[in-house]
Design a protein around this motif. Sequence first.
Motif, mmCIF file in Angstrom:
data_model
loop_
_atom_site.group_PDB
_atom_site.id
_atom_site.type_symbol
_atom_site.label_atom_id
_atom_site.label_comp_id
_atom_site.label_asym_id
_atom_site.label_seq_id
_atom_site.Cartn_x
_atom_site.Cartn_y
_atom_site.Cartn_z
ATOM 1 N N ALA A 1 12.582 -3.669 -0.995
ATOM 2 C CA ALA A 1 12.277 -5.097 -0.842
ATOM 3 C C ALA A 1 10.890 -5.325 -0.243
ATOM 4 O O ALA A 1 10.707 -6.132 0.666
ATOM 5 C CB ALA A 1 13.348 -5.747 0.019
ATOM 6 N N ASN A 2 9.924 -4.566 -0.697
ATOM 7 C CA ASN A 2 8.532 -4.792 -0.268
ATOM 8 C C ASN A 2 7.621 -4.278 -1.380
ATOM 9 O O ASN A 2 8.109 -3.785 -2.395
ATOM 10 C CB ASN A 2 8.243 -4.067 1.057
ATOM 11 C CG ASN A 2 8.519 -2.579 0.957
ATOM 12 O OD1 ASN A 2 8.079 -1.911 0.020
ATOM 13 N ND2 ASN A 2 9.273 -2.053 1.916
ATOM 14 N N PHE A 3 6.320 -4.399 -1.189
ATOM 15 C CA PHE A 3 5.399 -3.992 -2.258
ATOM 16 C C PHE A 3 4.685 -2.673 -1.944
ATOM 17 O O PHE A 3 3.626 -2.394 -2.488
ATOM 18 C CB PHE A 3 4.389 -5.119 -2.536
ATOM 19 C CG PHE A 3 5.059 -6.420 -2.868
ATOM 20 C CD1 PHE A 3 6.030 -6.467 -3.870
ATOM 21 C CD2 PHE A 3 4.760 -7.576 -2.183
ATOM 22 C CE1 PHE A 3 6.676 -7.655 -4.176
ATOM 23 C CE2 PHE A 3 5.406 -8.771 -2.486
ATOM 24 C CZ PHE A 3 6.361 -8.805 -3.479
ATOM 25 N N ASN A 4 5.274 -1.892 -1.048
ATOM 26 C CA ASN A 4 4.665 -0.603 -0.714
ATOM 27 C C ASN A 4 5.072 0.486 -1.705
ATOM 28 O O ASN A 4 6.046 0.341 -2.443
ATOM 29 C CB ASN A 4 5.057 -0.187 0.709
ATOM 30 C CG ASN A 4 4.404 -1.098 1.733
ATOM 31 O OD1 ASN A 4 3.339 -1.647 1.478
ATOM 32 N ND2 ASN A 4 5.038 -1.266 2.868
ATOM 33 N N PHE A 5 4.313 1.569 -1.682
ATOM 34 C CA PHE A 5 4.550 2.699 -2.582
ATOM 35 C C PHE A 5 4.741 3.974 -1.767
ATOM 36 O O PHE A 5 4.323 4.061 -0.618
ATOM 37 C CB PHE A 5 3.329 2.905 -3.500
ATOM 38 C CG PHE A 5 2.964 1.710 -4.314
ATOM 39 C CD1 PHE A 5 3.505 1.524 -5.576
ATOM 40 C CD2 PHE A 5 2.059 0.755 -3.828
ATOM 41 C CE1 PHE A 5 3.156 0.420 -6.342
ATOM 42 C CE2 PHE A 5 1.712 -0.350 -4.583
ATOM 43 C CZ PHE A 5 2.260 -0.516 -5.840
ATOM 44 N N SER A 6 5.347 4.974 -2.405
ATOM 45 C CA SER A 6 5.432 6.307 -1.796
ATOM 46 C C SER A 6 5.513 7.304 -2.937
ATOM 47 O O SER A 6 6.362 7.181 -3.820
ATOM 48 C CB SER A 6 6.684 6.392 -0.916
ATOM 49 O OG SER A 6 6.946 7.747 -0.626
ATOM 50 N N GLU A 26 0.852 -1.202 0.000
ATOM 51 C CA GLU A 26 0.000 0.000 0.000
ATOM 52 C C GLU A 26 0.878 1.238 0.000
ATOM 53 O O GLU A 26 2.083 1.147 0.228
ATOM 54 C CB GLU A 26 -0.946 -0.009 1.202
ATOM 55 C CG GLU A 26 -0.250 -0.019 2.536
ATOM 56 C CD GLU A 26 -1.183 -0.427 3.669
ATOM 57 O OE1 GLU A 26 -2.404 -0.278 3.529
ATOM 58 O OE2 GLU A 26 -0.665 -0.874 4.696
ATOM 59 N N THR A 27 0.258 2.385 -0.223
ATOM 60 C CA THR A 27 1.072 3.595 -0.233
ATOM 61 C C THR A 27 1.335 4.061 1.197
ATOM 62 O O THR A 27 0.476 3.932 2.073
ATOM 63 C CB THR A 27 0.423 4.727 -1.057
ATOM 64 O OG1 THR A 27 1.296 5.852 -1.042
ATOM 65 C CG2 THR A 27 -0.932 5.128 -0.526
ATOM 66 N N LEU A 28 2.542 4.564 1.391
ATOM 67 C CA LEU A 28 2.907 5.039 2.724
ATOM 68 C C LEU A 28 2.496 6.489 2.895
ATOM 69 O O LEU A 28 2.501 7.028 3.992
ATOM 70 C CB LEU A 28 4.421 4.901 2.930
ATOM 71 C CG LEU A 28 4.977 3.493 2.713
ATOM 72 C CD1 LEU A 28 6.495 3.477 2.880
ATOM 73 C CD2 LEU A 28 4.330 2.493 3.688
ATOM 74 N N ASP A 29 2.165 7.160 1.775
ATOM 75 C CA ASP A 29 1.740 8.560 1.873
ATOM 76 C C ASP A 29 0.655 8.865 0.851
ATOM 77 O O ASP A 29 -0.470 8.443 1.019
ATOM 78 C CB ASP A 29 2.957 9.505 1.747
ATOM 79 C CG ASP A 29 3.956 9.035 0.686
ATOM 80 O OD1 ASP A 29 3.547 8.927 -0.474
ATOM 81 O OD2 ASP A 29 5.127 8.760 1.027
ATOM 82 N N ASP A 30 0.990 9.584 -0.233
ATOM 83 C CA ASP A 30 -0.043 9.949 -1.209
ATOM 84 C C ASP A 30 -0.471 8.738 -2.043
ATOM 85 O O ASP A 30 0.334 7.854 -2.333
ATOM 86 C CB ASP A 30 0.505 11.010 -2.177
ATOM 87 C CG ASP A 30 0.767 12.326 -1.478
ATOM 88 O OD1 ASP A 30 0.334 12.484 -0.321
ATOM 89 O OD2 ASP A 30 1.411 13.206 -2.093
ATOM 90 N N ALA A 31 -1.728 8.753 -2.481
ATOM 91 C CA ALA A 31 -2.200 7.736 -3.424
ATOM 92 C C ALA A 31 -1.765 8.147 -4.831
ATOM 93 O O ALA A 31 -1.425 9.316 -5.068
ATOM 94 C CB ALA A 31 -3.713 7.630 -3.351
ATOM 95 N N ALA A 32 -1.804 7.176 -5.764
ATOM 96 C CA ALA A 32 -1.358 7.476 -7.136
ATOM 97 C C ALA A 32 -2.210 8.588 -7.764
ATOM 98 O O ALA A 32 -1.685 9.508 -8.400
ATOM 99 C CB ALA A 32 -1.411 6.205 -7.980
#
Length: 348
Positions: free
Chosen positions: A218-223, A162-168
């Motif tokens: 090394a994870n599936f998160n976004f920022s 998931e995103t750690l801050d703003d969404a796409a």
Amino acid sequence: MYILGIETSCDETAASIIKVDRKTGKIVVLSNIISSQIEIHQKYGGVVPEVAAREHVLNILPVIDEALSKAKINQKNINLIAVTKGPGLITSLMTGMETVRTLAFAWDKPVIEVNHIEGHIYSNFINPESKINFPSLILTVSGGHTNLILMDKNRKIKIIGETLDDAAGEAFDKGAKMMNLGYPGGPIVSKYAAQYQQKHSNIPTSNIQLPRPMLNAANFNFSFSGLKTALLYQLQKDDNWTSRTDEYCFEYQQAIIDVLVGKTIKAAQKTGAKTVMLSGGVSANTELRVCLKNAVTQKLSKVNFLVPKHEYTTDNAAMIATAGFFTYLKHKTTNFSKLKVDPSLQLK
Ligand code: KG4
Ligand code: ZN
């Protein structure tokens, strides 16, 4: 089975009637009515919750009436009402929920509460072009959310990134705002980016270099907030940026797409997903649709790719009715007296 779907989580007032074959799960959308408030919110540069709620109050009954008449059915034929419980703006959600409470009481109908993000996920279940195989990996990208979700054969879902801050979508909107391009930013940025691509055919590249945040983490998160700041600094350094808006849009969009596509492919490889799906408002982006489809075809073997038709990408009620059907197969309906919105509803 006829299902009435209602969606009012943000700035679209939407109602839809779908017909479902309970045995096969085949869905026919009989009507999909959306009253968009985009023009009203444009002058404020974003959604104003108070204004959105008032517009929902004005629009909800005419939209439901239109959905019924376009579907050519009477309310007596409806077997189930599906309504968005959350996440979203509380006053917007409440308009839809209170309307449904009244209809459920007056018409004596069962109600199923739906998570808006599950609505986006299930938009892919409306007449899919090919079979959905499990486990499926779904990239859900909207104005409020960016999630990588794994769905097993029992349709149980698990968020793996998931995103750690703003969404796409938020990144598109904020980037567009910085370049004074208007709201919502996604469609405008993509229009300018396409213009740049047309001018520089074949494989266009840009002289502007923006980062691809967390692409190699090394994870599936976004920022995406760092990307937004990087764009701001580039614009501040460039006295001539207004003459290169198309190029900035191209590079900014490509940075977002590269991260979304790169992470989705890695997640599919790691989880052994058999189908990859794209959904949410940002899935309306043509370049993202093309890039993710190509990457799935080239990098994953025996994995099919699905994306909703354009009318089911941004907020709509056909996806809520569809998610309502699949939720109904597993969960009890809620009595009208117990219906309740949850603005920060989590995916389970
Ligand atoms: O799913 P949606 O309608 O609402 C939420 O649940 O948030 O998504 C709206 C988001 C906005 O941020 C908008 O800029 C983005 O979807 N969007 C796009 C495009 N069309 C809408 N982003 C990129 N390219 C597009 N063509
Ligand atoms: Zn949405």
